[in-house]
Design an enzyme around this catalytic site. Structure first.
Site, PDB file in Angstrom:
ATOM      1  N   TYR A 192      -1.771  13.100   4.461  1.00  0.00           N
ATOM      2  CA  TYR A 192      -1.788  12.270   3.266  1.00  0.00           C
ATOM      3  C   TYR A 192      -3.123  12.299   2.535  1.00  0.00           C
ATOM      4  O   TYR A 192      -3.420  11.430   1.719  1.00  0.00           O
ATOM      5  CB  TYR A 192      -1.412  10.821   3.616  1.00  0.00           C
ATOM      6  CG  TYR A 192      -0.525  10.171   2.572  1.00  0.00           C
ATOM      7  CD1 TYR A 192      -1.079   9.534   1.467  1.00  0.00           C
ATOM      8  CD2 TYR A 192       0.844  10.211   2.668  1.00  0.00           C
ATOM      9  CE1 TYR A 192      -0.283   8.959   0.501  1.00  0.00           C
ATOM     10  CE2 TYR A 192       1.660   9.643   1.703  1.00  0.00           C
ATOM     11  CZ  TYR A 192       1.086   9.025   0.612  1.00  0.00           C
ATOM     12  OH  TYR A 192       1.872   8.460  -0.356  1.00  0.00           O
ATOM     13  N   GLU A 238       9.148  -2.406  -1.101  1.00  0.00           N
ATOM     14  CA  GLU A 238       9.390  -1.858  -2.431  1.00  0.00           C
ATOM     15  C   GLU A 238      10.844  -2.106  -2.879  1.00  0.00           C
ATOM     16  O   GLU A 238      11.522  -1.215  -3.377  1.00  0.00           O
ATOM     17  CB  GLU A 238       9.057  -0.360  -2.461  1.00  0.00           C
ATOM     18  CG  GLU A 238       7.565  -0.111  -2.264  1.00  0.00           C
ATOM     19  CD  GLU A 238       7.162   1.339  -2.362  1.00  0.00           C
ATOM     20  OE1 GLU A 238       6.017   1.614  -2.751  1.00  0.00           O
ATOM     21  OE2 GLU A 238       7.994   2.213  -2.042  1.00  0.00           O
ATOM     22  N   ASN A 245      10.530   3.056   4.063  1.00  0.00           N
ATOM     23  CA  ASN A 245      10.311   4.268   3.275  1.00  0.00           C
ATOM     24  C   ASN A 245       9.358   5.220   4.010  1.00  0.00           C
ATOM     25  O   ASN A 245       9.800   6.002   4.829  1.00  0.00           O
ATOM     26  CB  ASN A 245       9.811   3.951   1.872  1.00  0.00           C
ATOM     27  CG  ASN A 245      10.188   5.056   0.891  1.00  0.00           C
ATOM     28  OD1 ASN A 245      11.362   5.219   0.598  1.00  0.00           O
ATOM     29  ND2 ASN A 245       9.222   5.809   0.405  1.00  0.00           N
ATOM     30  N   TYR A 274       3.327  -0.448   8.968  1.00  0.00           N
ATOM     31  CA  TYR A 274       4.778  -0.518   9.043  1.00  0.00           C
ATOM     32  C   TYR A 274       5.167  -0.428  10.515  1.00  0.00           C
ATOM     33  O   TYR A 274       4.671   0.444  11.248  1.00  0.00           O
ATOM     34  CB  TYR A 274       5.413   0.694   8.373  1.00  0.00           C
ATOM     35  CG  TYR A 274       5.505   0.719   6.881  1.00  0.00           C
ATOM     36  CD1 TYR A 274       5.866  -0.396   6.143  1.00  0.00           C
ATOM     37  CD2 TYR A 274       5.284   1.909   6.198  1.00  0.00           C
ATOM     38  CE1 TYR A 274       5.996  -0.329   4.772  1.00  0.00           C
ATOM     39  CE2 TYR A 274       5.416   1.993   4.828  1.00  0.00           C
ATOM     40  CZ  TYR A 274       5.761   0.862   4.116  1.00  0.00           C
ATOM     41  OH  TYR A 274       5.898   0.933   2.760  1.00  0.00           O
ATOM     42  N   GLU A 287       0.118  -1.820  -1.489  1.00  0.00           N
ATOM     43  CA  GLU A 287      -0.117  -0.383  -1.357  1.00  0.00           C
ATOM     44  C   GLU A 287      -0.851   0.092  -2.594  1.00  0.00           C
ATOM     45  O   GLU A 287      -0.370  -0.083  -3.713  1.00  0.00           O
ATOM     46  CB  GLU A 287       1.192   0.405  -1.243  1.00  0.00           C
ATOM     47  CG  GLU A 287       1.946   0.229   0.042  1.00  0.00           C
ATOM     48  CD  GLU A 287       3.222   1.076   0.089  1.00  0.00           C
ATOM     49  OE1 GLU A 287       3.231   2.175  -0.525  1.00  0.00           O
ATOM     50  OE2 GLU A 287       4.188   0.638   0.727  1.00  0.00           O
TER      51      GLU A 287
END
Length: 1013
Positions: free
Chosen positions: A373, A196, A135, A90, A308
């Site tokens: 993450y 998304e 996001n 991103y 993703e």
């Protein structure tokens, strides 16, 4: 009876073939392109680039979460080393646009062109994801916060105000990417539009009532991309399997992209498992989902593409310290990624592959300072079992050419002799190569199951293994068993051991197989006539059998490796432990890595790359302890270097070269010595002068924000250009009052405190799940001036703006009313970061600073002169940890400087550790600053994160470092905080950022900051 049952099971498997035979009509699936080029094509099976099919195994990383360009090489080299063919990123509109008049793609880490250059050099394709909304658990989903006032509409639609806002950023991203496309010999292969955004339909996708606003918005973005040079395919990612948006197979309504995909997080996407009960139903650990049916229905003419797929889970405020690797660790990687292959997925990108850090105020309220993450590459850039487990599959998909074109022949328990195990049979319709993905019938179970597998091969129907005891699925594990697998000029009829990779040296193949430690392996090579054991480390029961027109080998592999020779072909069998230490560095920048363009290396912690020049093989990588380097390479190789230094090698009888590598030197960090301290909340006193440059009148009587104010003037901080961190509000009133009602919104885990004329009134301490909180404050303990103005100071922080539709939720004071007074507040003044959005640090960026005095004046910056400050009240515990303390409800800044002189040619990872001494209050908040960068938010009352990795480049490993800690005591008890640092790992390495010129990333203090006091 057993023989009859076996034949029946084989017949069922064969019937599965006939049931799905229609899928093997390859002519049904013609190659497609976007009409602009044929460099990137696709069909039902896979993407094809430059006339070669590819299994796209990708992973996400965010450059803006690691703002040191010199470390982007480290991340990308680790992605390449693991066998990935691509990576995704991103970009961040917020990072590049601190205000609506600035687009910065040139300053420091804002220049993203090195990412494209590194991709070309290393041989990785790129999936570019520019948003404008991304996001990413980022503040406002990656929107710049000046966009959240309401002045630009409701966002993510075709509102002309919003369109005018995103156009400069999106235009620049498209222009930059257009210079690095695969169509021009570079490596960007697709360009994602929005993120998304499953909004193509008004309600249910099944009703297919078009959402014209959303369609127009997508068309505006697509037109901008094309107008600014994007010729590669445009893609989109549905947020889940319910929205069916932007795919031409589903509908011919407007806004469709070239290739649509779907995102999936089958395990819980957060360490707070209670949140994961909506999209996928009740959370069940290791429960898989049916993607095959989705792709057959939604996009049968497109490759099964997952832009993703879950790589890990983020850790929310209040989550467990260190995250939740038990749910999404190496077992998750083993099972779920193989499951996708069984579902015919040929393009997937893990989110995240490297998470990084929410330094500054990047995060939305859902996450804390860490964005680790639970990714395969950890936040401190280390690699462990999850990385290695992922590598085992990634290297396989890179070498398994036939996997890029398969039909699902059948699936079920009929393939095995154990009802607890099922298999999916994939078959390449052109080569007849087979791939049998095996799983527990109930994947949520972790039993140890032994089974035999029924396979359909070129030698007929077989039950394997024939000689070894069985195949096993032990715990949350899966296996992909291959048949008729080509490696070089030879073919593997079958193997119960999984294929790791293979190469061809001197026209002779080397095949590498692996099994879990202690399990059996059986493989058969077509046409093989004789075999011999060249090395047996940890192996037992090695046997050879002539059968099925070839040679079968059977063995049990303990810890170590076995090398066999089968008619000149070298077969290396590894156990899992040894496979983790096995690498296949490429000798080419071709992401597909042809079979003759790699060497094989065993032993080091990391192998970053290899280069072959004549008889010299240069290998680069990392070692964290003494190890043996073993190299399989062409016979012409006579000498080997490791990180530029010659190593003495010895030849083995099976054709490898071995050398010893010494352990790196140990690293010891100096302890923190003296600290300086100063109060950082003079604003609480009535005689503080707030007429300076730091302050603005909060006097707006209207707002376009959709949240209608319940109090005027409007006290939304973003309305006045202050978007991040701590904000200070000074409310003035005359005459008597007995108290005040204050209602503040700051996002989950935020907090606020109040003072009247210098006297502490109280605090809202914060909660992991509460975004808005009010208090009724009593003035009983304070002196209310009857003749002079009274000043109520409200200090609040926020934890970032909400995502998606919540991005416009304001941050600030919703209600402010006095009790015992008829006049109310006369006016309000507001301070945030120094100079607001018009004075953002161009290097560190928009997220880094808030409104505390110390932040505004620059006490956290290198070269600030603190000589007039008093020595802090501090002590050290038995381990040398600094304990900083003070009394009273206020904010106190602590500073120290410390010199580092760490060795070059090393990759060293350092983390800070913050703690609260036992028996002391945890009613405080703290921010950690390292050379001017805010690298940690510590909220011990809420809990969560105590370890804060800070990368080299932010830390100066060969010079002076400024460490500052701002501590906000939310009670009269004051605060005590422990501060220490540690070495997470130290590797002798070809990565040498310590010697790089990174000084420009650490701008110094300037006199100009004084005016913001």
């Amino acid at each position: 009876m057993a023989r009859i049952l076996n034949c029946l099971l084989l017949l069922l498997a064969c019937l599965g073939t006939s049931i799905q035979a229609k899928d093997q009509d390859v002519s049904r699936w013609p190659l497609q392109d976007n009409g602009l080029n044929k460099v990137v094509e696709w069909d039902h099976y896979s993407f094809q680039i430059n006339n070669q099919r590819i299994f796209i195994f990708s992973g996400e990383f965010h450059y803006w979460r690691i703002p040191v360009p010199e470390l982007w090489r480290d991340i990308l080299e680790k992605i390449k080393a693991a066998g990935f063919t691509a990576f995704a990123f991103y970009s961040s509109w917020a990072y590049h646009a601190p205000n609506n008049a600035t687009i910065d793609f040139t300053t420091g880490a804002h220049d993203i062109t090195p990412i494209f250059s590194l991709a070309k050099e290393l041989g990785l394709y790129i999936i570019v994801r520019p948003g404008p909304y991304v996001n990413a658990e980022a503040s406002a989903g990656g929107f710049p916060l000046w966009l959240t006032t309401g002045d630009y509409g409701t966002l993510r639609n075709n509102d002309t105000r919003y369109t005018k806002a995103w156009t400069p950023y999106f235009t620049k991203m498209s222009e930059i990417t257009s210079k690095y496309q695969v169509t021009d010999g570079h490596n960007s292969i697709v360009y994602q539009i929005e993120n998304e955004y499953g909004n193509q339909w008004e309600s249910s996708a099944s009703l297919r009532v078009p959402n014209e606003t959303a369609i127009h918005y997508m068309e505006l973005l697509e037109a901008n991309a094309r107008a600014n040079g994007i010729t590669i395919p445009l893609t989109a990612n549905d947020p889940n399997m319910n929205s069916h948006s932007w795919g031409s197979d589903w509908s011919n309504e407007g806004g469709n992209v070239d290739v649509a995909g779907v995102d999936s997080y089958p395990s819980c996407w957060t360490c707070d498992l209670s949140q994961c009960t909506s999209t996928n139903g009740a959370y069940v650990p290791f429960q898989v989902m049916d993607y095959y049916s989705y792709f057959e229905e939604s996009s049968p003419n497109l490759p099964s593409f997952m832009p993703e797929f879950q790589g890990g889970s983020y850790n929310p405020w209040g989550g467990p310290e260190g995250g939740c690797p038990e749910d999404i660790g190496d077992d998750f990687a083993n099972l779920f990624y193989r499951w996708n292959i069984g579902q015919r997925v040929t393009a997937m990108s893990l989110y995240m592959l490297f998470g990084g850090t929410n330094w500054g105020a990047i995060a939305a309220p859902v996450t804390a300072s860490s964005y680790d993450y639970s990714a395969p590459i950890s936040e401190d850039r280390s690699i462990g079992s999850k990385y290695h487990e992922t590598k085992l599959l990634a290297l396989f998909t890179r070498s398994a050419r036939d996997l890029t074109m398969t039909d699902l022949i059948g699936n079920g328990t009929q393939y095995t002799d154990n009802a607890a195990v099922k298999a999916f049979e994939l078959k390449n319709p052109e080569t007849s190569a087979g791939f049998y993905a095996t799983f527990h019938t109930n994947t949520s179970l972790a039993t140890n199951e032994a089974f035999h597998l029924k396979v359909n091969t070129s030698a007929g129907l077989l039950t394997i293994p024939k000689h070894a005891s069985s195949i096993r699925l032990n715990g949350h594990q899966s296996k992909i068993i291959v048949t008729d697998f080509a490696f070089g000029e030879k073919k593997l009829l079958y193997s119960t051991a999984e294929v790791l990779t293979y190469t061809v040296f001197d026209k002779t193949p080397t095949l590498v197989l692996w099994v879990p430690t202690g399990e059996s392996a059986e493989f058969s090579i077509k046409g093989g006539k004789s075999g011999s054991v060249k090395k047996c480390q940890g192996c037992s029961s090695v046997q050879f059998y002539k059968e099925n027109g070839g040679l079968t080998a059977s063995l049990t592999q303990g810890k170590g490796s076995t090398v066999l020779d089968v008619d000149g072909a070298r077969v290396v069998v590894l156990d899992r432990t040894s496979a983790y230490e096995f690498w296949a560095p490429a000798l080419t920048d071709d992401p597909l890595v042809p079979e003759t363009k790699a060497v094989l290396v065993q032993g080091p912690y990391l192998v970053r790359g290899a280069k072959l020049t004549g008889s010299k093989l240069a290998i680069t990588g990392d070692i964290v302890n003494a190890t043996t380097l073993e190299v399989f390479a062409p016979k012409a190789v006579k000498s080997v270097t490791w990180n530029g230094k010659s190593v003495k090698t010895k030849s083995t009888e099976y054709g490898s070269l071995k050398a010893s590598l010494d352990a790196p030197e140990s690293i010891k960090l100096p302890s923190f010595s003296s600290w300086k301290a100063k109060d950082s909340l003079p604003e609480r006193f009535a005689d503080y002068d707030d007429s300076g440059a730091a302050w603005v009148d909060a006097n707006h009587m209207t707002t376009l924000n959709p949240r209608t104010p319940t109090y005027l003037p409007v006290l939304y901080a973003d309305q006045y250009g202050f978007h991040n961190g701590v904000r200070l509000w000074r409310g003035y009133f005359n005459g008597t009052a007995t108290g005040a009602f204050i209602n503040v919104q700051g996002g989950s885990a935020f907090g606020w405190s109040a003072w009247l004329n210098g006297v502490f009134l109280g605090s809202y301490l914060g909660d992991a799940n509460t975004a808005q909180a009010n208090l009724t404050l009593s003035f009983a303990n304070a002196t209310v001036n009857k003749k002079a103005p009274n000043v109520l100071l409200v200090v609040h922080d926020d934890t970032g703006h909400d995502e998606t539709t919540g991005a416009l939720n304001p941050r600030g004071i919703f209600d402010a009313s006095l009790t015992g007074s008829t006049s109310g507040f006369t006016h309000w003044r507001l301070a945030g970061n120094a100079g607001g959005e018009s004075n953002i640090d161009p290097v560190r960026g928009a997220w880094n600073e808030g409104g505390l005095t110390g932040e505004r004046v620059g006490w956290h910056l290198p070269d600030f002169d603190d000589s007039a400050w008093k020595t802090a009240s501090s002590s050290k515990n038995s381990k040398g940890k600094s304990i900083l303390s003070f009394e009273g409800a206020t904010v106190r800044f602590f500073r120290t400087t410390i010199d580092l002189s760490l060795p070059s040619e090393h990759d060293i990872s350092i983390s800070f550790v913050l703690s609260t001494p036992s028996g002391t209050t945890n009613l405080y908040r703290a921010q950690l600053f390292v050379n001017g960068y805010q690298y940690g938010r510590y909220n011990p009352h809420i809990g969560n994160q105590v370890v804060y990795p800070v990368p080299v480049g932010i830390l100066d490993y060969t010079g002076k470092n400024t460490i500052a800690v701002a501590v906000w005591a939310q009670s009269e008890e004051g605060a005590k905080i422990g501060v220490e640092w540690r070495v997470d790992y130290a590797a002798e390495s070809s990565l040498d950022v310590a010697s790089s010129k990174t000084g420009a990333l650490r701008p110094r203090w300037s006199e100009e900051r004084k005016k913001y006091a």
